[in-house]
Design an enzyme around this catalytic site. Structure first.
Site, short mmCIF file in Angstrom:
data_model
loop_
_atom_site.label_atom_id
_atom_site.label_comp_id
_atom_site.label_asym_id
_atom_site.label_seq_id
_atom_site.Cartn_x
_atom_site.Cartn_y
_atom_site.Cartn_z
N CYS A 176 64.58 -82.02 -1.86
CA CYS A 176 64.24 -83.36 -1.53
C CYS A 176 65.05 -84.52 -1.46
O CYS A 176 65.09 -84.95 -0.46
CB CYS A 176 62.87 -83.79 -2.47
SG CYS A 176 62.30 -82.59 -3.37
N ARG B 218 68.07 -72.98 -10.32
CA ARG B 218 67.58 -73.52 -11.60
C ARG B 218 67.78 -72.78 -12.84
O ARG B 218 67.65 -71.54 -12.48
CB ARG B 218 65.96 -73.75 -11.36
CG ARG B 218 65.70 -74.76 -10.14
CD ARG B 218 64.27 -74.86 -9.91
NE ARG B 218 63.96 -75.38 -8.88
CZ ARG B 218 62.61 -75.63 -8.37
NH1 ARG B 218 61.60 -75.23 -9.11
NH2 ARG B 218 62.35 -76.41 -7.31
N GLN C 259 63.82 -72.15 -1.02
CA GLN C 259 62.13 -72.81 -0.64
C GLN C 259 61.98 -73.02 0.72
O GLN C 259 63.05 -73.31 1.23
CB GLN C 259 62.21 -73.94 -1.67
CG GLN C 259 62.18 -73.94 -3.09
CD GLN C 259 61.91 -75.09 -3.72
OE1 GLN C 259 62.62 -76.09 -3.66
NE2 GLN C 259 60.88 -75.48 -4.74
N ASP D 169 60.91 -75.65 2.30
CA ASP D 169 60.72 -77.03 1.91
C ASP D 169 60.26 -77.51 3.34
O ASP D 169 61.04 -77.19 4.32
CB ASP D 169 61.74 -77.49 1.50
CG ASP D 169 61.56 -78.01 -0.02
OD1 ASP D 169 60.25 -77.91 -0.41
OD2 ASP D 169 62.49 -78.00 -0.93
N HIS E 112 59.44 -81.92 4.46
CA HIS E 112 59.13 -83.32 4.08
C HIS E 112 58.55 -84.19 5.22
O HIS E 112 59.32 -83.98 6.48
CB HIS E 112 60.31 -84.03 3.28
CG HIS E 112 60.74 -83.32 1.97
ND1 HIS E 112 61.68 -82.18 1.94
CD2 HIS E 112 60.10 -83.60 0.80
CE1 HIS E 112 61.71 -81.92 0.63
NE2 HIS E 112 61.04 -82.43 0.20
N LYS F 284 48.06 -84.14 -5.38
CA LYS F 284 48.48 -83.04 -4.79
C LYS F 284 47.36 -81.82 -4.58
O LYS F 284 46.47 -81.94 -5.17
CB LYS F 284 49.74 -82.13 -5.54
CG LYS F 284 49.24 -81.53 -6.76
CD LYS F 284 50.37 -80.86 -7.27
CE LYS F 284 49.81 -80.20 -8.69
NZ LYS F 284 50.92 -79.27 -9.41
N HIS G 200 55.68 -84.04 0.15
CA HIS G 200 56.49 -82.61 0.15
C HIS G 200 55.43 -81.66 0.62
O HIS G 200 54.26 -81.50 0.03
CB HIS G 200 56.66 -82.41 -1.42
CG HIS G 200 57.64 -83.37 -1.90
ND1 HIS G 200 58.98 -83.60 -2.09
CD2 HIS G 200 57.32 -84.71 -2.28
CE1 HIS G 200 59.37 -84.68 -2.90
NE2 HIS G 200 58.39 -85.52 -2.83
#
Length: 724
Positions: A420, A449, A467, A469, A471, A551, A597
């Protein structure tokens, strides 16, 4: 307290239980049929009880009977092909149809009771096999959160387990013993450890306690009295638990007058309410006290408990099927991926050629669809300056999941744990007005991670993963429409991979949050509006949202009823504020954009693991790493095979050739590899320009031209079809 629920709730699962043969069956008939079924269905139903087969329409010849001719299939002029397919062809195809992808049927359970008219003849392919299907009431394997009765049973069984352990091993010290989704565990400080024999002895002692019919009694005591009793028993871990309890009064649960534990309940009224044949101790594992690696290692005994023996049998059937589908085993057996912990490091995935080509197809499908839906693609670095993560807040709130910073030319860099902030950096590099919004940016971004070695699990929990991902930066009045678009995309993508059943949760503003109540209301109303327009049922988790926005979470259901968290749609009021993001509105003033997100797979690695277990490695035709395997029976057909390979590859069909083995072994190996389409090539097939075709899903397909085989595979690729 010593007993508290942990872990996410899981969906109820219905499974069929294999019943013992009826005494009214013809002598030996059921046994003979079982042999036939095992041989005819292998390898498709490896390890799956016939009673777990999915029901198909009954034959018109008799009520509740499925009939299939077991005579040798016609596979062209090749005698070798006919022999290879043999008498297994039609019966095998029926069996494959019965088991299908969804091994357990969740609307009804069935019991296969049938007999072959002549088992020996059926094996030779000359008899007609009849399979009778009896519909039974379903056995649902409910979680503790779904059944208050099972929660009490499991909680009490955990206490009985602890009492049994301390009866047999007086030096063992108790710590915590919560119920979990379909069972319980109890942690003990006992450095000597527990063996498999110890577990058997503990279970026997538990049954003795159950049969004593001890009452469960709740007692309220003062903190001082609880402390006195704990010190008297020399239970230091219980003392630490007591010190962590902030509420009054302190509650204790007794089993008769023999044993007690700090506990808030609930429990059953008597040990006799636990069925002794509905419990089991499953395993022992190590666990650090309080999950802290600096604290003592404990012995964790896992167990399960149900209301009836039938439920325990069903649960064991479910576990066996889950084990058969374990993606770690299948990944090795099918040569898809590896995690080379000793040589390279834990939690790092190596994609082998077959797994890599599947990943490439998943990625290409994902990218093409996002471009078609109005997204632009981004690629961002794997590292960035630590200051970026300080601004985003990750360095403060997420540090324990991040790797140590890296010093580069007197500057501090950080492996990215999230994508992000990099997408925000791209936004900050531009200048946008309200006319430019919404902006949709998507990336298959690899993040890193830190995970403790004891928490990693195959592809489900790794240290480096990608991911999917995206946005979205939009105006407040665009939120509902954008969320609806994301939900549509979730449904389309997950549906393409065979997941049609979702569980949806909406999490709302927690007690501590950023952003005023007005913006939270706008955001939550937009999410509810989008879900309403979509027509999806959902549950509301009041106060369960992140501090920076509400969310939506979407769980999928796999072929054996397990639920997996995949997709998330998250509104964010935090990062736009932290990074001072803005757009120019119609009044020529700066305003904050709304940031959304969203991830659909969650991570490619985890989704690939779910996909592998859902299909038990027998992937849909369009995405299978090898779609067609050619099995030449003689070197004389080599030129024809080579030309067939050339034509298939030119059409985009993933094909390979194996030879130099006995034909029966070639077929068996292809089935073990779960290749969707197998084609025997003998001299007769080569002379006619044809192939003798068999599929993993449906068995013998007869003789087809090369053009027909190519056309079906191309249609599967274009239409994202499961089968040939």
């Amino acid at each position: 307290m010593s007993c508290c629920p942990v872990g996410a709730p899981r969906a109820p699962v219905s499974v069929a239980v294999r019943a013992s043969s009826s005494s009214s069956s013809p002598s030996g008939g059921v046994g003979r049929m079982a042999t036939v079924v095992r041989r005819a269905w292998a390898p498709v139903t490896r390890g799956v009880a016939a009673s777990a087969a999915r029901p198909y329409a009954a034959s018109s010849t008799a009520p509740g009977v499925l009939r299939s001719s077991a005579s040798p299939a016609r596979v062209g002029g090749s005698k070798a092909a006919a022999a290879a397919w043999g008498g297994r062809t039609s019966l095998g195809a029926s069996a494959r149809g019965l088991s299908s992808t969804n091994v357990f049927d969740f609307d009804r359970n069935i019991r296969v009771k049938a007999v072959a008219e002549d088992a020996a003849a059926a094996e030779a392919g000359a008899a007609e096999a009849a399979v009778a299907v009896e519909v039974l009431p379903p056995i649902k394997l409910l979680t503790s959160d779904e059944s208050p009765e099972l929660l009490r049973i499991r909680h009490t069984t955990a206490h009985i387990c602890a009492m049994a352990v301390q009866t047999l091993f007086p030096k063992a010290q108790c710590t915590i013993g919560p119920w979990i989704d379909r069972g319980f565990y109890y942690d003990f400080f006992y450095p000597e450890g527990f063996s498999d024999k110890d577990l058997k002895d503990i279970k026997k002692q538990m049954i003795k306690i159950i049969n004593k019919d001890y009452p469960l009694r709740r007692e309220e005591v003062t903190r001082e009295e609880a402390e006195r009793r704990i010190k008297e028993l020399n239970e230091p871990y219980k003392l630490e638990i007591l010190q962590a309890i902030k509420t009054e009064p302190i509650t204790i649960y007794h089993i008769g007058d023999q044993w007690w534990d700090l506990c808030a309940g609930p429990h059953v009224e008597s040990t006799k309410m636990i069925h002794p044949k509905a419990i089991d101790l499953e395993s022992v594992a190590g666990a650090y006290w309080r999950g802290d690696e600096t604290k003592p290692m404990l012995q964790r005994i896992y167990g399960t408990a149900w209301s009836s023996p039938e439920e325990l049998v069903a649960y064991n059937t479910f576990k066996a099927e889950a084990k058969r589908r374990d993606h770690r085993t299948l990944g090795k057996d099918l040569n898809l991926f590896s995690i080379q912990q000793e040589e390279v490091g834990g939690g790092l995935v190596f994609w082998h050629p077959k797994g890599a080509i599947m990943r490439n197809m998943i990625e290409n499908y994902w990218k093409d669809l996002h471009l078609a839906k109005g997204y632009d693609l981004l690629y961002t670095p794997h590292v960035g300056k630590l200051d970026l993560w300080k601004t985003s807040g990750h360095a403060d709130f997420y540090a324990e999941n991040m790797y140590k910073p890296i010093e580069v030319e007197d500057e501090i860099y950080q492996l990215k744990p999230m994508n992000c902030p990099f997408h925000v950096a791209v936004y900050k590099d531009g200048y946008f007005s309200y006319r430019d919004l919404p902006i949709r940016w998507a990336e298959l971004g690899t993040v890193y991670r830190y995970e403790r070695s004891g928490t990693m699990h195959g592809l489900f929990r790794v240290r480096g993963f990608t991911q999917d991902d995206a946005h979205i930066f939009c105006l407040p009045d665009q939120v509902a429409g954008e969320i609806k678009g994301v939900l549509d995309l979730i449904e389309e993508i997950l549906g393409t991979f065979g997941f049609k059943e979702f569980e949806v949760n909406l999490s709302t503003q927690p007690e501590k949050s950023v952003g005023g109540p007005e913006i939270w209301k706008v955001a939550e109303d937009a999410l509810k509006e989008a879900l309403g327009v979509k027509g999806w049922d959902y549950k509301v988790d009041e106060g369960g949202g992140a501090f920076y926005g509400p969310k939506i979470d979407v769980k999928i259901t796999d072929a054996i009823g397990r639920k997996w968290q995949c997709s998330t749609v998250q509104l964010d009021f935090n990062l736009p504020e932290r990074f001072d993001m803005s757009y120019i509105d119609s009044e020529n003033s700066k305003q904050r954009p709304i940031m959304i997100h969203r991830a659909i797979f969650g991570s490619l690695e985890r989704f690939y693991g779910i996909l592998t277990e859902n299909y038990a490695g027998a992937f849909p035709l369009w995405i299978a790493p090898t779609q067609v395997r050619l099995l030449p029976v003689t070197d004389n057909v080599t030129p024809y095979v080579q030309e067939t390979v050339r034509r298939m590859k030119a059409a985009g069909v993933r094909v390979e050739v194996t030879s130099n083995e006995r034909l029966a072994k070639l077929v068996r190996n292809a089935e073990k590899a779960k290749v969707p389409v197998m084609c025997i090539v003998g001299e007769a097939e080569a002379a006619d320009g044809k192939l003798a075709v068999r599929t993993y899903a449906d068995g013998d397909q007869g003789v087809l031209t090369v053009d027909e085989v190519i056309a079906r595979c191309v249609a599967a690729n274009q239409g994202k079809l499961d089968k040939f």
